[in-house]
Every structure is written in C-alpha cells, then in structure tokens.
Design an enzyme around this catalytic site. Structure first.
Site, PDB file in Angstrom:
ATOM      1  N   ARG A 175     -11.672   9.776  23.944  1.00 50.98           N
ATOM      2  CA  ARG A 175     -11.117   9.008  22.817  1.00 50.98           C
ATOM      3  C   ARG A 175     -12.165   8.878  21.715  1.00 50.98           C
ATOM      4  NH1 ARG A 175      -8.227   3.547  24.517  1.00 50.98           N
ATOM      5  NH2 ARG A 175      -7.480   3.719  22.363  1.00 50.98           N
ATOM      6  N   CYS A 232     -14.061  -1.652  21.072  1.00 50.88           N
ATOM      7  CA  CYS A 232     -13.286  -0.840  22.009  1.00 50.88           C
ATOM      8  C   CYS A 232     -11.989  -0.441  21.325  1.00 50.88           C
ATOM      9  CB  CYS A 232     -13.048  -1.615  23.302  1.00 50.88           C
ATOM     10  SG  CYS A 232     -12.301  -3.242  23.056  1.00 50.88           S
TER      11      CYS A 232
END
Length: 283
Positions: A175, A232
């Site tokens: 990611r 995050c």
C-alpha cells in the site's frame, strides 16, 4: 508510558474486581466485533465499538476515523463503567491494533492507568483462562476526561513534517509503494514518509522487546530526541506504533487523518515506490 499486563496478572485483577476490561476487537475487513464479543470474551469485559465510540464520521476529507470530541468520548467511557483512578485493561485479537487506539485515546485524555493485555485474547485463551459469553452492561462510571494535550498533526502539519522530523507510514508495504489500495481512492504515500508496517513491531500477537523495537525505529532515523510521528490508513493503527515506541522509550505523534484524509483532499501530492520522496502525482 506504555504498559503491558500478562494474562495471569489480569486474571488476578478480574478475580479481585479491581479492573475495568475493554474488548476492542476491530479489523479492517470486519469492523464490527460485537458478535465475536458475545461469543466469548474476558470475564467482565465491555465491548467497545471503533466506529461509533473511538471515532466519529463526517466528510470524506475528514478521514475514515477522525478523533471523537472529548465530550462524546467521555460519554462512551462512562458507559463502559470507568471511574476516575480506575485501572483499565484493553485488548483485541489482531496485533493490538484496536486496543492501541483505545489506549492512546484514554491515556491522552487523562486516564492514568491504562494497560494493554500482552498477546491479546489469544494469549488469554492459550493460558487456559475462562471466557464469558453474552453482553456486559456495567453501572455507568463518572470519569472526567480532558482534551488531548499532546500535539496531533493536521493535514498541513503532516505535509511539512518530513522537513523537520521523521514521518512514518505504518501501512503494509504494498500500500505504501502504491501497488494496491483496497480502501482509499488513490494509492501511494505522503512524500517524505518512510515505511514501517504494523507487523514489524510484533512477534505474532506480542510486541517485540524494547531493544528490538529501538533498533527497528533507528532503521528509519527515529531515536531519542528525534521529532517523529506516525500515520496509517485512517488513524487507527498508527496508535500501535505509538505504543511500540513508548515500550522502546521513544515518543511518536500521530497524524489521525492519515491516508484516508490525504487521499480525499484535492491538490495533495502523492508519492509511490519504495523511496520516501518520489512525487509522481497529486490527488
């Protein structure tokens, strides 16, 4: 300071009735952990909902899990039966991700004694300790919370952070590199941020020892005296990195808007690849 508690230590507190236990089971692919809680939980543990109690929801550009208002959090914490000066233990069943969010919110809002169950629910079960089923509805508490006192990064502060400190992205490496994005509208990372995924802090369901954690943070330039912060996907799992840092004797701030806010805000630059600062596109 981050504190861990063993299953045996928690069992003693539960038996003596001198602890408030919070079940914060939450996963990205299964955000509602209430059914799992009803099936079996640490005795006296109250279920805590990530979506409605540890965050609030507004516009996409606010991010997926913005921090709750102090008054809203206080109402939730009182529903959990917590009083001033209570010992509180939090746990989950997935690498302390949800539990760390609860720990961070509570400790930063003035609850002094909040501990995290070392190894989570799996360690409790592995120790042969009993589970209880069904809902737990305690008598309401009267705890008083305070507004979060430590710096919490805004999106503009996160954008400028790499120039004066170390910003880490704790999402999975693929990611971060921009190869996949299962949740948010654009793949990639904030330019200048280094990658230190959530799994790196753990040995299974337990945190690594302090020396290993210090070496891990040092690998991206975080050491005592270095200004550093974490983000995050939506501000939840960054708290796990903060807990790990405190176990190592270090301090991390949080950018709670995280990638979900950044990727929904027009004009923000996007970096891809393994290097922190390869700007390749913008939102």
């Amino acid at each position: 300071m981050a504190q861990l508690i063993t299953p045996a230590e928690l069992d003693c507190l539960v038996r003596s009735g001198t602890v408030r236990v919070l079940d914060v089971r939450y996963r990205l692919d299964r955000p509602d952990g209430s059914a799992d809680h009803l099936d079996g939980h640490v005795p006296c543990a109250v279920y805590v909902d990530m979506e409605t109690e540890l965050s609030w929801h507004g516009r996409p550009e606010d991010g997926r899990h913005p921090l709750p208002a102090t008054a809203d959090l206080e109402a939730a914490v009182r529903r959990w039966g917590i009083h001033d000066n209570d010992t509180v233990v939090v746990y989950d069943d997935d690498r302390a991700l949800g539990a760390s969010r609860a720990w961070w919110l509570l400790t930063r809002s003035g609850v002094a004694d909040v501990r995290l169950l070392d190894g989570g629910l799996r360690a409790w079960v592995a120790a042969g300790l009993p589970l209880e089923s069904g809902p737990v509805v305690p008598e309401p508490g009267d705890v008083s919370l305070t507004p979060i006192a430590e710096p919490v990064l805004s999106i503009d502060e996160a954008a400028a952070f790499a120039a004066s400190g170390v910003l880490i992205d704790v999402r999975a490496a693929e990611r971060y590199r921009g190869e996949v994005e299962p949740v948010d509208p654009i793949a990639g990372h904030i330019p200048g941020a280094a990658n230190l995924p959530t799994g790196a802090y753990m040995d299974g369901e337990r945190f690594r020892d302090a020396e290993s954690l210090r070496e891990l943070f040092a690998s991206v330039g975080i050491a005592e005296g270095v200004t550093a912060a974490a983000y995050c996907g939506s501000g939840v799992t960054a708290a796990q990195a903060v807990f790990a840092a405190e176990l190592a004797g270090l301090r991390l701030g949080i950018y709670p808007g995280s990638w979900s806010q950044w990727s929904n805000t027009p004009g923000r630059p996007i970096a891809t690849g393994a290097a922190p600062a390869e700007v390749t596109a913008s939102v």
